[in-house]
Design a protein around this motif. Structure first.
Motif, PDB file in Angstrom:
ATOM      1  N   CYS A  97      -0.980  59.260 -47.351  1.00 34.01           N
ATOM      2  CA  CYS A  97      -1.784  58.428 -48.254  1.00 34.01           C
ATOM      3  C   CYS A  97      -1.653  58.780 -49.736  1.00 34.01           C
ATOM      4  O   CYS A  97      -2.111  58.002 -50.577  1.00 34.01           O
ATOM      5  CB  CYS A  97      -3.259  58.522 -47.866  1.00 34.01           C
ATOM      6  N   HIS A  98      -1.025  59.892 -50.081  1.00 35.75           N
ATOM      7  CA  HIS A  98      -1.117  60.362 -51.461  1.00 35.75           C
ATOM      8  C   HIS A  98      -0.481  59.425 -52.487  1.00 35.75           C
ATOM      9  O   HIS A  98      -0.912  59.400 -53.635  1.00 35.75           O
ATOM     10  CB  HIS A  98      -0.581  61.787 -51.601  1.00 35.75           C
ATOM     11  N   ASN A  99       0.498  58.636 -52.154  1.00 34.24           N
ATOM     12  CA  ASN A  99       1.104  57.706 -53.119  1.00 34.24           C
ATOM     13  C   ASN A  99       0.420  56.342 -53.154  1.00 34.24           C
ATOM     14  O   ASN A  99       0.661  55.562 -54.076  1.00 34.24           O
ATOM     15  CB  ASN A  99       2.587  57.487 -52.805  1.00 34.24           C
ATOM     16  N   LEU A 100      -0.393  56.050 -52.171  1.00 32.76           N
ATOM     17  CA  LEU A 100      -0.954  54.702 -52.069  1.00 32.76           C
ATOM     18  C   LEU A 100      -1.845  54.292 -53.235  1.00 32.76           C
ATOM     19  O   LEU A 100      -1.764  53.142 -53.670  1.00 32.76           O
ATOM     20  CB  LEU A 100      -1.683  54.531 -50.740  1.00 32.76           C
ATOM     21  N   PRO A 101      -2.690  55.159 -53.788  1.00 33.09           N
ATOM     22  CA  PRO A 101      -3.494  54.697 -54.933  1.00 33.09           C
ATOM     23  C   PRO A 101      -2.637  54.173 -56.081  1.00 33.09           C
ATOM     24  O   PRO A 101      -2.948  53.149 -56.679  1.00 33.09           O
ATOM     25  CB  PRO A 101      -4.286  55.943 -55.337  1.00 33.09           C
ATOM     26  N   GLY A 102      -1.546  54.844 -56.381  1.00 39.06           N
ATOM     27  CA  GLY A 102      -0.652  54.373 -57.438  1.00 39.06           C
ATOM     28  C   GLY A 102       0.050  53.079 -57.071  1.00 39.06           C
ATOM     29  O   GLY A 102       0.297  52.227 -57.926  1.00 39.06           O
ATOM     30  N   ASP A 103       0.362  52.920 -55.781  1.00 37.25           N
ATOM     31  CA  ASP A 103       1.020  51.693 -55.328  1.00 37.25           C
ATOM     32  C   ASP A 103       0.120  50.475 -55.501  1.00 37.25           C
ATOM     33  O   ASP A 103       0.598  49.373 -55.744  1.00 37.25           O
ATOM     34  CB  ASP A 103       1.417  51.798 -53.856  1.00 37.25           C
TER      35      ASP A 103
ATOM     36  N   LEU B 158       8.129  55.488 -45.654  1.00 36.76           N
ATOM     37  CA  LEU B 158       7.400  56.185 -44.597  1.00 36.76           C
ATOM     38  C   LEU B 158       7.966  55.890 -43.217  1.00 36.76           C
ATOM     39  O   LEU B 158       8.076  56.774 -42.381  1.00 36.76           O
ATOM     40  CB  LEU B 158       5.917  55.809 -44.634  1.00 36.76           C
ATOM     41  N   LEU B 159       8.317  54.649 -42.966  1.00 36.66           N
ATOM     42  CA  LEU B 159       8.776  54.271 -41.630  1.00 36.66           C
ATOM     43  C   LEU B 159      10.282  54.417 -41.449  1.00 36.66           C
ATOM     44  O   LEU B 159      10.754  54.624 -40.343  1.00 36.66           O
ATOM     45  CB  LEU B 159       8.340  52.845 -41.310  1.00 36.66           C
ATOM     46  N   ARG B 160      11.042  54.341 -42.503  1.00 35.39           N
ATOM     47  CA  ARG B 160      12.492  54.444 -42.393  1.00 35.39           C
ATOM     48  C   ARG B 160      12.934  55.898 -42.377  1.00 35.39           C
ATOM     49  O   ARG B 160      13.840  56.274 -41.653  1.00 35.39           O
ATOM     50  CB  ARG B 160      13.154  53.724 -43.560  1.00 35.39           C
ATOM     51  N   GLU B 161      12.304  56.721 -43.173  1.00 33.71           N
ATOM     52  CA  GLU B 161      12.753  58.095 -43.336  1.00 33.71           C
ATOM     53  C   GLU B 161      12.204  59.048 -42.277  1.00 33.71           C
ATOM     54  O   GLU B 161      12.670  60.158 -42.169  1.00 33.71           O
ATOM     55  CB  GLU B 161      12.384  58.609 -44.726  1.00 33.71           C
TER      56      GLU B 161
ATOM     57  N   ASP C 238      11.295  60.214 -38.342  1.00 34.62           N
ATOM     58  CA  ASP C 238      11.815  60.058 -36.989  1.00 34.62           C
ATOM     59  C   ASP C 238      10.798  59.347 -36.106  1.00 34.62           C
ATOM     60  O   ASP C 238       9.594  59.399 -36.362  1.00 34.62           O
ATOM     61  CB  ASP C 238      12.128  61.424 -36.386  1.00 34.62           C
ATOM     62  N   PRO C 239      11.271  58.721 -35.016  1.00 40.51           N
ATOM     63  CA  PRO C 239      10.360  57.998 -34.123  1.00 40.51           C
ATOM     64  C   PRO C 239       9.231  58.861 -33.586  1.00 40.51           C
ATOM     65  O   PRO C 239       8.118  58.402 -33.422  1.00 40.51           O
ATOM     66  CB  PRO C 239      11.254  57.530 -32.979  1.00 40.51           C
ATOM     67  N   GLY C 240       9.504  60.126 -33.344  1.00 42.83           N
ATOM     68  CA  GLY C 240       8.473  61.011 -32.814  1.00 42.83           C
ATOM     69  C   GLY C 240       7.579  61.612 -33.867  1.00 42.83           C
ATOM     70  O   GLY C 240       6.659  62.359 -33.561  1.00 42.83           O
ATOM     71  N   ASP C 241       7.815  61.311 -35.120  1.00 40.34           N
ATOM     72  CA  ASP C 241       7.037  61.880 -36.213  1.00 40.34           C
ATOM     73  C   ASP C 241       5.617  61.333 -36.176  1.00 40.34           C
ATOM     74  O   ASP C 241       5.404  60.127 -36.166  1.00 40.34           O
ATOM     75  CB  ASP C 241       7.711  61.541 -37.546  1.00 40.34           C
ATOM     76  N   ARG C 242       4.651  62.233 -36.162  1.00 43.49           N
ATOM     77  CA  ARG C 242       3.249  61.802 -36.068  1.00 43.49           C
ATOM     78  C   ARG C 242       2.803  60.988 -37.274  1.00 43.49           C
ATOM     79  O   ARG C 242       1.970  60.104 -37.157  1.00 43.49           O
ATOM     80  CB  ARG C 242       2.338  63.006 -35.867  1.00 43.49           C
ATOM     81  N   ALA C 243       3.365  61.278 -38.452  1.00 38.80           N
ATOM     82  CA  ALA C 243       2.996  60.514 -39.644  1.00 38.80           C
ATOM     83  C   ALA C 243       3.439  59.064 -39.503  1.00 38.80           C
ATOM     84  O   ALA C 243       2.684  58.139 -39.798  1.00 38.80           O
ATOM     85  CB  ALA C 243       3.599  61.149 -40.897  1.00 38.80           C
ATOM     86  N   ALA C 244       4.677  58.858 -39.050  1.00 41.17           N
ATOM     87  CA  ALA C 244       5.172  57.492 -38.858  1.00 41.17           C
ATOM     88  C   ALA C 244       4.349  56.773 -37.795  1.00 41.17           C
ATOM     89  O   ALA C 244       4.010  55.598 -37.945  1.00 41.17           O
ATOM     90  CB  ALA C 244       6.646  57.514 -38.465  1.00 41.17           C
TER      91      ALA C 244
ATOM     92  N   VAL D   3       0.978  55.770 -39.390  1.00 40.02           N
ATOM     93  CA  VAL D   3       1.115  54.608 -40.276  1.00 40.02           C
ATOM     94  C   VAL D   3       1.285  53.335 -39.457  1.00 40.02           C
ATOM     95  O   VAL D   3       0.591  52.335 -39.695  1.00 40.02           O
ATOM     96  CB  VAL D   3       2.314  54.778 -41.246  1.00 40.02           C
ATOM     97  N   ALA D   4       2.193  53.359 -38.505  1.00 39.88           N
ATOM     98  CA  ALA D   4       2.430  52.171 -37.672  1.00 39.88           C
ATOM     99  C   ALA D   4       1.162  51.769 -36.932  1.00 39.88           C
ATOM    100  O   ALA D   4       0.818  50.587 -36.865  1.00 39.88           O
ATOM    101  CB  ALA D   4       3.566  52.439 -36.689  1.00 39.88           C
TER     102      ALA D   4
END
Length: 106
Positions: free
Chosen positions: A41-47, A67-70, A72-78, A81-82
């Motif tokens: 979430c840290h970049n979202l306020p600026g976005d 966030l979604l391209r960079e 991996d499928p198993g990444d908890r952050a991705a 977000v999804a």
């Protein structure tokens, strides 16, 4: 972003409870999840700051693509977000087209 802040706040109470119970592993797991959500979430306020809707939309899509391209499928952050986008009925796959490395399993 708001859901992320709510999740972090709720997790902080779970950390406090786990520490009171002497369960360091659970407390550290909650802290790691809080860190992951904060990183997402840290970049979202600026976005979302630009006043022109086209600029806001472009910046938000660029962040989602990263966030979604960079990640991996198993990444908890991705996955987080999804899940947030899907919970709100947002078709992020359509916006990102073939630019993501993976698709959220149904």
């Amino acid at each position: 972003m708001a859901k992320g802040f709510i999740d972090i706040r709720a997790l902080s109470h779970l950390v406090k409870k786990a520490l009171a119970d002497g369960d360091m592993d659970t407390a550290l797991g909650h802290l790691e999840r809080m860190r992951m959500i904060a990183n997402v979430c840290h970049n979202l306020p600026g976005d979302f700051q630009p006043r022109r809707s086209k600029v806001r939309e472009r910046k938000a899509i660029e962040s989602l693509r990263f966030l979604l391209r960079e990640l991996d499928p198993g990444d908890r952050a991705a996955q987080w977000v999804a899940g947030q986008l899907e919970d709100r009925g947002f078709d992020y796959v359509r916006v990102l087209q073939d630019r993501i490395k993976w698709k959220q399993p149904r």
